[in-house]
Write an enzyme that holds these catalytic residues in place. Sequence first.
Site, PDB file in Angstrom:
ATOM      1  N   ARG A 240      81.715 -54.126 104.005  1.00 26.13           N
ATOM      2  CA  ARG A 240      80.503 -54.929 103.933  1.00 26.13           C
ATOM      3  C   ARG A 240      79.643 -54.630 105.157  1.00 26.13           C
ATOM      4  NH1 ARG A 240      81.186 -55.498  99.279  1.00 26.13           N
ATOM      5  NH2 ARG A 240      81.372 -57.419  98.095  1.00 26.13           N
ATOM      6  N   GLU A 269      71.240 -55.020 102.626  1.00 25.79           N
ATOM      7  CA  GLU A 269      71.041 -54.215 101.411  1.00 25.79           C
ATOM      8  C   GLU A 269      70.003 -54.859 100.512  1.00 25.79           C
ATOM      9  OE1 GLU A 269      74.795 -53.584  99.438  1.00 25.79           O
ATOM     10  OE2 GLU A 269      75.712 -52.953 101.311  1.00 25.79           O
ATOM     11  N   HIS A 287      75.842 -48.059  98.305  1.00 24.39           N
ATOM     12  CA  HIS A 287      76.862 -48.995  97.818  1.00 24.39           C
ATOM     13  C   HIS A 287      77.429 -48.541  96.467  1.00 24.39           C
ATOM     14  CE1 HIS A 287      78.358 -53.416  98.075  1.00 24.39           C
ATOM     15  NE2 HIS A 287      79.218 -52.668  97.406  1.00 24.39           N
TER      16      HIS A 287
HETATM   17  C1  8YV Z   1      80.987 -53.962  93.614  1.00 22.09           C
HETATM   18  C2  8YV Z   1      81.978 -54.397  95.905  1.00 22.09           C
HETATM   19  O1  8YV Z   1      80.965 -53.002  92.650  1.00 22.09           O
HETATM   20  O2  8YV Z   1      83.735 -55.330  94.653  1.00 22.09           O
HETATM   21  C3  8YV Z   1      83.036 -55.408  95.633  1.00 22.09           C
HETATM   22  O3  8YV Z   1      83.174 -56.321  96.464  1.00 22.09           O
HETATM   23  O4  8YV Z   1      81.485 -54.311  96.962  1.00 22.09           O
HETATM   24  C4  8YV Z   1      81.479 -53.411  94.907  1.00 22.09           C
HETATM   25  O5  8YV Z   1      82.267 -52.319  94.851  1.00 22.09           O
HETATM   26  C5  8YV Z   1      79.591 -54.424  93.816  1.00 22.09           C
HETATM   27  O6  8YV Z   1      79.594 -55.457  94.737  1.00 22.09           O
HETATM   28  C6  8YV Z   1      78.963 -54.818  92.506  1.00 22.09           C
HETATM   29  O7  8YV Z   1      79.578 -55.932  91.980  1.00 22.09           O
END
Ligand code: 8YV
Length: 321
Positions: A240, A269, A287
């Site tokens: 993150r 983001e 991402h």
């Molecule tokens: C998700 C992510 O695909 O799962 C997570 O926490 O960061 C990602 O890989 C994205 O957040 C979309 O839902």
Amino acid sequence: MAERPIVIATRKLPPAVEDRLSRDYRAALNPDDSLYEAEALLRAAEGADALFVLPSEKLTADVIGRLPASIRAVATFSVGHEHIDLPAARKRGLVVTNTPDVLTAATADLAMLLILTCARRTFETQDILRAGKWPRMAPTWMLGTDVTGKHLGIFGMGRIGRALAQRARGFDMTIHYHNRSRLPADLEAGAIYHADADEMLDHCDFLSLNSPASTETHHWLNADRLARLPDRAFVINTSRGPVIDEAALVAALQEGQIAGAGLDVYEHEPQIHPGLIAQKNTYLLPHIGSATIETRNAMGFKCLDNLDAVFAGREPPNRLA
Ligand code: 8YV
């Protein structure tokens, strides 16, 4: 026969996921993939039974407190859940689920890719080639660094951290890690534990951030810790954005305190700090950690497995609240 529950999908989902959602529920889809502001989401939730959300929807205590009584469950299409106030959900009796495990491999692959790309300058060299500016192969031009024999520090040795360690071992890297608690020997698999995360920084040729976002990890990689990293170190982030103080990272890159950064996530983001774009030694992805068709389908099906359990009166397999 009872009417199928109503589920609001806040974003456009992979076709196979939308097909199953529409088959088993009365689904409100979002073909334009437009973003729901809180008020619009609350309006859409009126009379619905569940929400199928992404981290783009911020379910704060206020929003949860104002959800219509009909909403019983929220399934988030993510393993990360910092966008949902879990204590508020528990207080409200709302079931919340996420999607662990199924995105571990894809995200670890991407972290490994960023390590390799930082080491071998692949984006930078491809840009040169595409711009028609490749002079000729030359023994001293565009030299990167080996990953073989180098030291990788992993901050956060959960599922994805461990999957990255497994991949990095295949590249003959030595693995160091920091985690809230030391792992049992079988999960550690020879990795060197640092109870003091700061002390681990001294060893890093590569530092990969694999912790969840939380108040404890917010801006964990700050100016002081960046200064402690060896100047040969690359910072990799697939977890993150807010785990890094992005302004401090830009300053460290500009001053040559570290060798570069490979990032898939950002503090604000989809806005990217212009200083990250300006640097030649940054490798920036939008991402896409879990962005493979297999993984995104599996994430969607996991959300649906959880909702199916809730509406069948069973315990959902990935319950957070
Ligand atoms: C998700 C992510 O695909 O799962 C997570 O926490 O960061 C990602 O890989 C994205 O957040 C979309 O839902």
